[in-house]
Design a protein around this motif. Structure first.
Motif, short mmCIF file in Angstrom:
data_model
loop_
_atom_site.label_atom_id
_atom_site.label_comp_id
_atom_site.label_asym_id
_atom_site.label_seq_id
_atom_site.Cartn_x
_atom_site.Cartn_y
_atom_site.Cartn_z
N ASP A 5 -44.74 -36.46 -18.00
CA ASP A 5 -44.74 -37.15 -16.70
C ASP A 5 -45.53 -38.45 -16.79
N LYS A 8 -41.43 -42.28 -15.23
CA LYS A 8 -42.73 -41.77 -15.67
C LYS A 8 -43.85 -42.69 -15.15
N SER A 65 -39.11 -46.25 -19.25
CA SER A 65 -39.34 -44.93 -18.62
C SER A 65 -39.64 -45.12 -17.14
N THR A 96 -39.46 -38.19 -24.39
CA THR A 96 -40.22 -36.97 -24.15
C THR A 96 -40.06 -36.54 -22.69
N ASP A 97 -40.48 -35.29 -22.39
CA ASP A 97 -40.42 -34.89 -20.98
C ASP A 97 -41.79 -35.01 -20.31
#
Ligand code: SF4
Length: 301
Positions: free
Chosen positions: A49, A70, A67, A46-47
């Motif tokens: 944060d 993130k 990730s 996913t994008d």
């Protein structure tokens, strides 16, 4: 509180993950539910944060490994996993020194430091295939869950050097629980998680990971299922098949760490960006390698 969580989630560009064993209200508010590795992989794509992992520490660590850019949050810093805590990186290094030729296969229910000491990671869904894929002439150390390890050993006919770890929430389910459930629900299909004890698995119709339980019951014509795993699993199974009845094999199969996550803590987590899970880069890189090797063996998993 739900409104506040949803509003903050958008403001923070966060994604909420909930493991299958989480309380129903947490699973309901989550963007994704499922098993720990699938959730971490999904969140990495996913994008967002921020990833808020409603689960236990090793799960948030895996999300942080996958990730690195993130921010990964665990709403309760004390939500650990007894099984993951049963082996430390130092103990694994000692075992590796005693068996220098052995490959190490580590269940994802382990700390990032232990994963970093491993050749391969595995899940409860693919442990058998990972072990089967390894060269016949190689010794294999399997940590930390002795019950999943024994299951993989039986299925593959490979001798594994097992670590005596276990999940207290699964071994509390007894063979008597299964016998009684079979008597009470003679038409039910009994599904047991591989973390259960050997007598429980022997008495069960199917030995399945949580994701496999969901797939199996979705396609099954059966209307009754006895479920030998953590009781939280009843929720996603019942949501998916409202026409069927899912009976926990034992009401005692409760993971107190999983139940530490509440809506209030989830809200505080998003509000105050707590508790951040950060993995030192060198550990994360090594842990990632063990996870990557698992995916290379099983590209479709
Ligand atoms: S159910 Fe068992 S293995 Fe899963 S988090 Fe709880 S203690 Fe750990």
């Amino acid at each position: 509180m739900i409104e506040k969580i949803n509003k903050l989630k958008v403001e923070r560009n966060a994604v909420i993950l909930a493991h299958n064993y989480q309380p129903p209200e947490i699973q309901t508010i989550a963007d994704f539910t499922g098993d720990s590795l699938a959730l971490s992989v999904r969140a990495s794509k996913t994008d967002a944060d921020i990833i808020v992992f409603c689960g236990v520490l090793f799960m948030a660590e895996t999300a942080a490994v996958l990730s690195p850019k993130k921010t990964v949050l665990l709403p309760d810093k004390n939500a650990g996993c007894q099984m993951a805590d049963m082996i430390t990186a130092e103990q694994l290094r000692k075992l590796k020194n005693e068996k220098p030729d052995a490959l190490v296969v580590t269940y994802v229910n382990s700390s990032a430091e232990v994963k970093a000491e491993s050749d391969y990671c595995c899940t409860s869904a693919n442990a058998v295939e990972i072990v089967r894929s390894l060269p016949e002439d190689k010794k294999i150390i399997f940590v930390p869950d002795q019950h999943l390890g024994r299951f993989a050993s039986e299925q593959t006919q490979r001798h594994l050097i097992l670590w005596p770890g276990y999940c207290a929430s699964h071994i509390v389910i007894t063979d008597d629980d299964i016998k009684n459930a079979k008597k009470k629900y003679p038409n039910a299909v009994v599904m047991a998680h591989p973390e259960c004890s050997e007598p429980v698995k022997e008495l069960s119709d199917e030995v399945l990971s949580t994701s496999q339980m969901l797939r199996f019951s979705k396609d099954s014509p059966a209307k009754e299922f006895v479920v030998a795993t953590e009781v939280g699993m009843i929720h996603p199974l019942s949501v998916q098949r409202p026409d069927a009845v899912f009976i926990p094999a034992s009401e005692k199969a409760v993971c107190s760490n999983m139940k530490k996550i509440t809506l209030e803590k989830l809200l505080f987590s998003l509000q105050d960006l707590q508790y951040r899970i950060e993995i030192p880069q060198d550990i994360a890189a090594k842990a990632q390698k063990a996870l990557d090797r698992m995916v290379e063996v099983l590209p479709s998993k």
